[in-house]
Design a protein around this motif. Structure first.
Motif, PDB file in Angstrom:
ATOM      1  N   THR A  69       0.831  -1.198   0.000  1.00 21.30           N
ATOM      2  CA  THR A  69       0.000   0.000   0.000  1.00 21.30           C
ATOM      3  C   THR A  69       0.866   1.247   0.000  1.00 21.30           C
ATOM      4  OG1 THR A  69      -1.737   1.207   1.198  1.00 21.30           O
ATOM      5  CG2 THR A  69      -0.086   0.049   2.529  1.00 21.30           C
ATOM      6  N   THR A  70       0.286   2.345  -0.426  1.00 21.30           N
ATOM      7  CA  THR A  70       0.970   3.638  -0.342  1.00 21.30           C
ATOM      8  C   THR A  70       0.234   4.565   0.619  1.00 21.30           C
ATOM      9  OG1 THR A  70      -0.297   4.437  -2.252  1.00 21.30           O
ATOM     10  CG2 THR A  70       1.879   3.493  -2.694  1.00 21.30           C
ATOM     11  N   VAL A  71      -0.722   4.005   1.362  1.00 16.46           N
ATOM     12  CA  VAL A  71      -1.522   4.806   2.293  1.00 16.46           C
ATOM     13  C   VAL A  71      -1.579   4.102   3.650  1.00 16.46           C
ATOM     14  CG1 VAL A  71      -3.783   5.811   2.786  1.00 16.46           C
ATOM     15  CG2 VAL A  71      -2.958   5.701   0.425  1.00 16.46           C
ATOM     16  N   PHE A  72      -1.267   4.847   4.703  1.00 19.60           N
ATOM     17  CA  PHE A  72      -1.477   4.379   6.068  1.00 19.60           C
ATOM     18  C   PHE A  72      -2.689   5.122   6.625  1.00 19.60           C
ATOM     19  CE2 PHE A  72       3.278   3.419   7.164  1.00 19.60           C
ATOM     20  CZ  PHE A  72       3.253   2.354   6.266  1.00 19.60           C
ATOM     21  N   ALA A  73      -3.536   4.426   7.354  1.00 20.90           N
ATOM     22  CA  ALA A  73      -4.667   5.069   8.029  1.00 20.90           C
ATOM     23  C   ALA A  73      -4.550   4.829   9.523  1.00 20.90           C
ATOM     24  CB  ALA A  73      -5.993   4.517   7.509  1.00 20.90           C
ATOM     25  N   ALA A  74      -4.951   5.818  10.301  1.00 23.39           N
ATOM     26  CA  ALA A  74      -4.924   5.686  11.761  1.00 23.39           C
ATOM     27  C   ALA A  74      -5.914   6.678  12.352  1.00 23.39           C
ATOM     28  CB  ALA A  74      -3.524   5.963  12.304  1.00 23.39           C
ATOM     29  N   THR A 104       1.456   8.441   2.072  1.00 25.39           N
ATOM     30  CA  THR A 104       0.228   9.143   2.450  1.00 25.39           C
ATOM     31  C   THR A 104      -0.342   8.575   3.745  1.00 25.39           C
ATOM     32  OG1 THR A 104      -0.321   9.631   0.145  1.00 25.39           O
ATOM     33  CG2 THR A 104      -2.136   9.681   1.729  1.00 25.39           C
ATOM     34  N   VAL A 105      -0.764   9.483   4.625  1.00 24.81           N
ATOM     35  CA  VAL A 105      -1.428   9.097   5.864  1.00 24.81           C
ATOM     36  C   VAL A 105      -2.842   9.679   5.852  1.00 24.81           C
ATOM     37  CG1 VAL A 105      -1.470   9.347   8.377  1.00 24.81           C
ATOM     38  CG2 VAL A 105       0.690   8.908   7.198  1.00 24.81           C
ATOM     39  N   ARG A 106      -3.802   8.842   6.177  1.00 24.40           N
ATOM     40  CA  ARG A 106      -5.217   9.254   6.205  1.00 24.40           C
ATOM     41  C   ARG A 106      -5.723   9.060   7.630  1.00 24.40           C
ATOM     42  NH1 ARG A 106      -7.196   6.841   1.205  1.00 24.40           N
ATOM     43  NH2 ARG A 106      -6.027   8.605   0.372  1.00 24.40           N
ATOM     44  N   ASP A 107      -6.190  10.126   8.233  1.00 26.19           N
ATOM     45  CA  ASP A 107      -6.566  10.099   9.643  1.00 26.19           C
ATOM     46  C   ASP A 107      -8.084   9.985   9.786  1.00 26.19           C
ATOM     47  OD1 ASP A 107      -7.154  10.762  12.352  1.00 26.19           O
ATOM     48  OD2 ASP A 107      -5.233  11.791  12.509  1.00 26.19           O
ATOM     49  N   SER A 108      -8.551   8.859  10.326  1.00 20.90           N
ATOM     50  CA  SER A 108      -9.992   8.652  10.456  1.00 20.90           C
ATOM     51  C   SER A 108     -10.616   9.605  11.470  1.00 20.90           C
ATOM     52  CB  SER A 108     -10.296   7.200  10.838  1.00 20.90           C
ATOM     53  OG  SER A 108      -9.641   6.835  12.035  1.00 20.90           O
ATOM     54  N   MET A 155     -14.658   7.210   3.039  1.00 15.72           N
ATOM     55  CA  MET A 155     -14.126   7.360   1.678  1.00 15.72           C
ATOM     56  C   MET A 155     -15.202   7.077   0.633  1.00 15.72           C
ATOM     57  SD  MET A 155     -10.391   5.551   2.201  1.00 15.72           S
ATOM     58  CE  MET A 155     -10.256   5.122   0.457  1.00 15.72           C
ATOM     59  N   GLN A 156     -16.027   6.093   0.893  1.00 17.18           N
ATOM     60  CA  GLN A 156     -17.093   5.741  -0.053  1.00 17.18           C
ATOM     61  C   GLN A 156     -18.182   6.802  -0.098  1.00 17.18           C
ATOM     62  OE1 GLN A 156     -18.365   1.841   1.232  1.00 17.18           O
ATOM     63  NE2 GLN A 156     -16.395   0.899   0.738  1.00 17.18           N
ATOM     64  N   ARG A 157     -18.436   7.425   1.047  1.00 11.99           N
ATOM     65  CA  ARG A 157     -19.511   8.423   1.118  1.00 11.99           C
ATOM     66  C   ARG A 157     -19.091   9.788   0.583  1.00 11.99           C
ATOM     67  NH1 ARG A 157     -21.770   7.603   7.313  1.00 11.99           N
ATOM     68  NH2 ARG A 157     -22.578   5.468   7.088  1.00 11.99           N
ATOM     69  N   TYR A 158     -17.814  10.132   0.774  1.00  7.06           N
ATOM     70  CA  TYR A 158     -17.361  11.490   0.473  1.00  7.06           C
ATOM     71  C   TYR A 158     -16.128  11.442  -0.437  1.00  7.06           C
ATOM     72  CZ  TYR A 158     -20.344  12.230   4.535  1.00  7.06           C
ATOM     73  OH  TYR A 158     -21.406  12.218   5.403  1.00  7.06           O
ATOM     74  N   PRO A 159     -16.326  11.607  -1.740  1.00  2.00           N
ATOM     75  CA  PRO A 159     -15.229  11.424  -2.694  1.00  2.00           C
ATOM     76  C   PRO A 159     -14.098  12.447  -2.588  1.00  2.00           C
ATOM     77  CG  PRO A 159     -17.218  12.246  -3.789  1.00  2.00           C
ATOM     78  CD  PRO A 159     -17.612  11.874  -2.402  1.00  2.00           C
ATOM     79  N   GLU A 160     -14.317  13.538  -1.850  1.00  2.00           N
ATOM     80  CA  GLU A 160     -13.262  14.558  -1.729  1.00  2.00           C
ATOM     81  C   GLU A 160     -12.364  14.318  -0.518  1.00  2.00           C
ATOM     82  OE1 GLU A 160     -16.710  16.167   0.694  1.00  2.00           O
ATOM     83  OE2 GLU A 160     -16.365  14.853  -1.019  1.00  2.00           O
ATOM     84  N   TYR A 161     -12.416  13.127   0.064  1.00  2.00           N
ATOM     85  CA  TYR A 161     -11.682  12.810   1.303  1.00  2.00           C
ATOM     86  C   TYR A 161     -10.182  13.062   1.198  1.00  2.00           C
ATOM     87  CZ  TYR A 161     -10.476   8.540  -1.205  1.00  2.00           C
ATOM     88  OH  TYR A 161     -10.010   7.663  -2.152  1.00  2.00           O
ATOM     89  N   GLN A 162      -9.616  12.957  -0.008  1.00  2.00           N
ATOM     90  CA  GLN A 162      -8.155  13.042  -0.158  1.00  2.00           C
ATOM     91  C   GLN A 162      -7.588  14.404   0.220  1.00  2.00           C
ATOM     92  OE1 GLN A 162      -7.853  11.614  -4.257  1.00  2.00           O
ATOM     93  NE2 GLN A 162      -6.774   9.790  -3.521  1.00  2.00           N
ATOM     94  N   LYS A 163      -8.426  15.441   0.241  1.00  2.00           N
ATOM     95  CA  LYS A 163      -7.892  16.764   0.573  1.00  2.00           C
ATOM     96  C   LYS A 163      -7.479  16.863   2.035  1.00  2.00           C
ATOM     97  CE  LYS A 163     -12.412  19.026   1.241  1.00  2.00           C
ATOM     98  NZ  LYS A 163     -13.302  20.083   0.709  1.00  2.00           N
ATOM     99  N   TYR A 164      -7.836  15.856   2.838  1.00  2.00           N
ATOM    100  CA  TYR A 164      -7.441  15.859   4.248  1.00  2.00           C
ATOM    101  C   TYR A 164      -6.240  14.936   4.507  1.00  2.00           C
ATOM    102  CZ  TYR A 164     -11.979  18.043   4.492  1.00  2.00           C
ATOM    103  OH  TYR A 164     -13.037  18.880   4.275  1.00  2.00           O
ATOM    104  N   ASP A 165      -5.686  14.363   3.438  1.00  3.91           N
ATOM    105  CA  ASP A 165      -4.510  13.513   3.585  1.00  3.91           C
ATOM    106  C   ASP A 165      -3.283  14.323   3.992  1.00  3.91           C
ATOM    107  OD1 ASP A 165      -6.018  11.349   2.824  1.00  3.91           O
ATOM    108  OD2 ASP A 165      -5.157  11.162   0.818  1.00  3.91           O
ATOM    109  N   MET A 166      -2.300  13.633   4.535  1.00  5.28           N
ATOM    110  CA  MET A 166      -1.014  14.250   4.866  1.00  5.28           C
ATOM    111  C   MET A 166       0.079  13.224   4.618  1.00  5.28           C
ATOM    112  SD  MET A 166      -1.631  14.240   8.986  1.00  5.28           S
ATOM    113  CE  MET A 166      -3.421  14.170   8.840  1.00  5.28           C
TER     114      MET A 166
END
Length: 222
Positions: A69-74, A104-108, A155-166
């Motif tokens: 993967t290229t994305v970590f979520a936490a 990429t890190v995606r923060d839930s 992510m499924q509900r809101y397609p613009e989620y990537q703008k909050y990535d870091m």
């Protein structure tokens, strides 16, 4: 973590989609210290992990081959990314995870603040309860699975989620993370304030309508 040090990971779990389902794996880890002050939170003691491998060995030999993967979520990624980076550095004899800095890190937690702003708070148990997700909090396996479910759902509900990535580097940098975190926090507070104002206005309208009804009823009776 075994104690308040971010280099004292004593259990780690990963969750990822496999064949259309989210699968989770968990390992106990021997931290570079026997000082366990968080046992009352996660119920893990030094005796439970003293014969386990250290973090860097587990990461290099077991976890890294699984991370396709290229994305970590936490959930509250600042804590987790610092724990990964510092626990690796503390046990790797001079090696580091700097090569992950641009992943990429995606923060839930931040996603929940943006997309579920009316919740009382955005702690993992609160978000899970609102979304009907089972959770045994502070068990790494359950936390990881819950985080993956929250992230995938939003992510499924809101397609613009990537703008909050870091990036991994930004996530473990306190200043840069808090800037993003508190921006999301302010958004959630503003949404709750607006809801409270709308509720107040509705109550005022109801009171006014009731008052008018009483006036008309009184006039009709007279």
């Amino acid at each position: 973590t075994a104690n308040n040090s971010s280099s004292s990971v004593c259990q780690i779990a990963i969750a990822c989609p496999i064949g259309g389902e989210i699968k989770a794996l968990s390992w106990r880890v021997r931290p570079p210290t026997s000082n366990f002050t968080n046992t009352d939170i996660h119920h893990i003691t030094w005796d439970d992990v003293k014969d386990c491998v250290g973090f860097s060995e587990l990461w290099d030999k077991t976890i890294l081959p699984l991370l396709n993967t290229t994305v970590f979520a936490a959930h509250n990624a600042n804590f987790d990314m610092k724990a990964i980076y510092n626990s690796y550095a503390a046990t790797a004899n001079g090696k580091s995870l700097r090569h992950l800095n641009n992943i990429t890190v995606r923060d839930s937690c931040i996603l929940a603040k943006q997309y579920l702003p009316l919740l009382e708070n955005h702690k993992l148990p609160t978000v899970c309860q609102s979304m009907g997700i089972a959770l045994n909090h502070h068990d790494a396996l359950s936390d990881a699975l819950a985080c993956a479910q929250i992230t995938n759902t939003l992510m499924q509900r809101y397609p613009e989620y990537q703008k909050y990535d870091m990036t991994f580097q930004s996530a473990r940098d306190d200043f840069r993370y808090k800037k993003k975190f508190f921006a999301a926090n302010d958004f959630a507070k503003a949404a709750r304030k607006k809801q409270a104002e709308n509720t107040s206005n509705i109550l005022k309208l109801v009171v006014l309508l009731v008052s008018l009804a009483v006036i008309f009823a009184t006039k009709a009776a007279s």
